[in-house]
Motif scaffolding. Sequence first.
Motif, PDB file in Angstrom:
ATOM      1  N   ARG A 163      21.703  51.136 -15.467  1.00 17.05           N
ATOM      2  CA  ARG A 163      22.657  50.121 -15.928  1.00 17.05           C
ATOM      3  C   ARG A 163      22.241  49.584 -17.296  1.00 17.05           C
ATOM      4  NH1 ARG A 163      22.370  46.420 -10.691  1.00 17.05           N
ATOM      5  NH2 ARG A 163      20.288  47.366 -10.652  1.00 17.05           N
ATOM      6  N   LEU A 164      22.069  50.484 -18.250  1.00 15.36           N
ATOM      7  CA  LEU A 164      21.635  50.076 -19.582  1.00 15.36           C
ATOM      8  C   LEU A 164      22.667  49.226 -20.305  1.00 15.36           C
ATOM      9  CD1 LEU A 164      19.887  53.266 -21.034  1.00 15.36           C
ATOM     10  CD2 LEU A 164      18.839  51.259 -20.012  1.00 15.36           C
ATOM     11  N   ASP A 165      23.930  49.362 -19.936  1.00 19.79           N
ATOM     12  CA  ASP A 165      24.970  48.592 -20.612  1.00 19.79           C
ATOM     13  C   ASP A 165      24.989  47.133 -20.179  1.00 19.79           C
ATOM     14  OD1 ASP A 165      25.798  50.860 -21.977  1.00 19.79           O
ATOM     15  OD2 ASP A 165      27.140  51.462 -20.365  1.00 19.79           O
ATOM     16  N   ASP A 166      24.266  46.807 -19.132  1.00 19.22           N
ATOM     17  CA  ASP A 166      24.183  45.441 -18.641  1.00 19.22           C
ATOM     18  C   ASP A 166      22.998  44.763 -19.328  1.00 19.22           C
ATOM     19  OD1 ASP A 166      23.856  43.073 -17.298  1.00 19.22           O
ATOM     20  OD2 ASP A 166      24.050  43.933 -15.298  1.00 19.22           O
TER      21      ASP A 166
ATOM     22  N   PRO B 152      22.753  50.219 -27.422  1.00 19.93           N
ATOM     23  CA  PRO B 152      23.991  50.870 -27.866  1.00 19.93           C
ATOM     24  C   PRO B 152      24.623  51.679 -26.744  1.00 19.93           C
ATOM     25  CG  PRO B 152      22.256  51.164 -29.488  1.00 19.93           C
ATOM     26  CD  PRO B 152      21.610  50.564 -28.281  1.00 19.93           C
ATOM     27  N   ALA B 153      25.940  51.763 -26.755  1.00 26.34           N
ATOM     28  CA  ALA B 153      26.658  52.400 -25.646  1.00 26.34           C
ATOM     29  C   ALA B 153      26.603  53.921 -25.690  1.00 26.34           C
ATOM     30  CB  ALA B 153      28.112  51.928 -25.640  1.00 26.34           C
ATOM     31  N   ALA B 154      26.652  54.505 -26.886  1.00 29.95           N
ATOM     32  CA  ALA B 154      26.777  55.960 -27.009  1.00 29.95           C
ATOM     33  C   ALA B 154      25.411  56.620 -27.197  1.00 29.95           C
ATOM     34  CB  ALA B 154      27.684  56.317 -28.177  1.00 29.95           C
ATOM     35  N   PRO B 155      25.148  57.753 -26.555  1.00 28.13           N
ATOM     36  CA  PRO B 155      23.902  58.490 -26.793  1.00 28.13           C
ATOM     37  C   PRO B 155      23.734  58.830 -28.270  1.00 28.13           C
ATOM     38  CG  PRO B 155      24.988  59.336 -24.840  1.00 28.13           C
ATOM     39  CD  PRO B 155      25.956  58.373 -25.484  1.00 28.13           C
ATOM     40  N   GLY B 156      22.545  58.581 -28.789  1.00 31.40           N
ATOM     41  CA  GLY B 156      22.269  58.814 -30.198  1.00 31.40           C
ATOM     42  C   GLY B 156      22.447  57.591 -31.065  1.00 31.40           C
TER      43      GLY B 156
ATOM     44  N   VAL C  17      16.528  49.874 -31.372  1.00 34.99           N
ATOM     45  CA  VAL C  17      16.833  50.322 -30.018  1.00 34.99           C
ATOM     46  C   VAL C  17      17.661  51.595 -30.123  1.00 34.99           C
ATOM     47  CG1 VAL C  17      17.863  49.730 -27.794  1.00 34.99           C
ATOM     48  CG2 VAL C  17      16.813  47.941 -29.206  1.00 34.99           C
ATOM     49  N   ASN C  18      17.173  52.686 -29.542  1.00 40.05           N
ATOM     50  CA  ASN C  18      17.806  54.000 -29.643  1.00 40.05           C
ATOM     51  C   ASN C  18      18.290  54.449 -28.270  1.00 40.05           C
ATOM     52  OD1 ASN C  18      16.696  54.051 -32.345  1.00 40.05           O
ATOM     53  ND2 ASN C  18      14.768  54.718 -31.450  1.00 40.05           N
ATOM     54  N   ARG C  19      19.594  54.707 -28.151  1.00 41.97           N
ATOM     55  CA  ARG C  19      20.133  55.199 -26.879  1.00 41.97           C
ATOM     56  C   ARG C  19      19.883  56.699 -26.779  1.00 41.97           C
ATOM     57  NH1 ARG C  19      23.803  52.786 -23.215  1.00 41.97           N
ATOM     58  NH2 ARG C  19      24.014  54.188 -21.435  1.00 41.97           N
ATOM     59  N   ARG C  20      19.153  57.143 -25.764  1.00 41.34           N
ATOM     60  CA  ARG C  20      18.826  58.554 -25.619  1.00 41.34           C
ATOM     61  C   ARG C  20      19.873  59.297 -24.784  1.00 41.34           C
ATOM     62  NH1 ARG C  20      12.770  59.391 -23.841  1.00 41.34           N
ATOM     63  NH2 ARG C  20      13.423  61.528 -24.317  1.00 41.34           N
ATOM     64  N   ASN C  21      20.236  58.716 -23.674  1.00 43.59           N
ATOM     65  CA  ASN C  21      21.220  59.332 -22.779  1.00 43.59           C
ATOM     66  C   ASN C  21      21.779  58.251 -21.861  1.00 43.59           C
ATOM     67  OD1 ASN C  21      19.247  59.026 -20.663  1.00 43.59           O
ATOM     68  ND2 ASN C  21      18.297  60.924 -21.369  1.00 43.59           N
ATOM     69  N   ALA C  22      22.386  58.653 -20.761  1.00 41.41           N
ATOM     70  CA  ALA C  22      23.054  57.676 -19.894  1.00 41.41           C
ATOM     71  C   ALA C  22      22.096  56.667 -19.284  1.00 41.41           C
ATOM     72  CB  ALA C  22      23.810  58.405 -18.783  1.00 41.41           C
ATOM     73  N   THR C  23      20.845  57.057 -19.090  1.00 40.73           N
ATOM     74  CA  THR C  23      19.924  56.183 -18.368  1.00 40.73           C
ATOM     75  C   THR C  23      18.657  55.831 -19.144  1.00 40.73           C
ATOM     76  OG1 THR C  23      18.820  58.078 -17.314  1.00 40.73           O
ATOM     77  CG2 THR C  23      20.703  57.103 -16.146  1.00 40.73           C
ATOM     78  N   GLN C  24      18.502  56.335 -20.385  1.00 44.02           N
ATOM     79  CA  GLN C  24      17.254  56.118 -21.107  1.00 44.02           C
ATOM     80  C   GLN C  24      17.489  55.598 -22.520  1.00 44.02           C
ATOM     81  OE1 GLN C  24      15.717  60.198 -20.533  1.00 44.02           O
ATOM     82  NE2 GLN C  24      13.943  59.253 -19.553  1.00 44.02           N
ATOM     83  N   ALA C  25      16.588  54.728 -22.949  1.00 44.42           N
ATOM     84  CA  ALA C  25      16.594  54.218 -24.316  1.00 44.42           C
ATOM     85  C   ALA C  25      15.154  54.130 -24.807  1.00 44.42           C
ATOM     86  CB  ALA C  25      17.263  52.858 -24.394  1.00 44.42           C
TER      87      ALA C  25
END
Length: 214
Positions: free
Chosen positions: A55-58, A67-71, A81-89
Motif C-alpha cells: 500500500r505504497l500509495d497510502d 510517486p504513483a508510477a514505477p520509475g 523517493v524513487n518508485r521501483r514497482n507496485a510494492t517497492q520504493a
Amino acid sequence: MTDMKRRSPVRFDARPETTAPRDGWDVVKTYAHEGLGPWLVDLSHCPRWDLQDGRLDDVSRAGRAVPAAPGACLLEDRILVNRRNATQAAIWHLDTNGAADLPPESGYTDVTEATVFLTLLGPCFLSVAEKLTALDFMDPNRRPPFLYQGPICRVPCQVVTRAREDDGSGTLLLTCSRGYAADMVAAILAAGIDHGLRPAGEDRFSTWLAALKD
C-alpha cells in the motif's frame, strides 16, 4: 566504550584535502586537484532505505509520499523517493549533513552499508555514462528525475539522472551492491578520462544540489 567506525567501499587514488567525521564515517569534503569537472563523488555515507509494502500509495502507511508510477521520482527536502514497482520504493537522503533515523513503520530496510552510492557530476556527465551502459537517459518519455533499473557495466544498478537547465550540467546518481564498488569506480573513471573526470569530495555535490530547485 569504543566508537564504531563505518567505512565506505570506495577508494579513490587522490589525496583528501578536507575531511569531517559524521555518524561514524570519515567523510571527504574535498580532494586536492579536483579540476574543472566532470567529477565522481562518493556519497556512500548518505542514508538509503528500501521500502516494501503493498500500500505504497497510502501516505499514512508508507510514512511519506511515494510517486504513483514505477520509475517516477519525488525530490523533496533533499530526500529522493524513487518508485521501483507496485510494492517497492527506494529512499535516498541527499542532504549530507547528518544521520537519519529509520522510520517506525514496517517495511523499511536500511541498505546504506550494503550498497555503494556514487554520483557522476558536472559537464559531460551523460557523455561519460553512455560509454558504460545501453540505458537511454535521453528517452523523451521519461522526464528526469526518473529511476532507471538496469545494468551499468553489466552490474544491476538503480540510476537517477537530473540536469540543470541553466548550463546543461547535471548528475547521475547510482547505487549497486557494495561488492562491486572497486570495479565500478575503476570503470567510470576510465570511461571519463577523455573528459577530464576526476574524484571529488562531497562539497561538489552539495554545491550543485543547493543550486537545484526541487
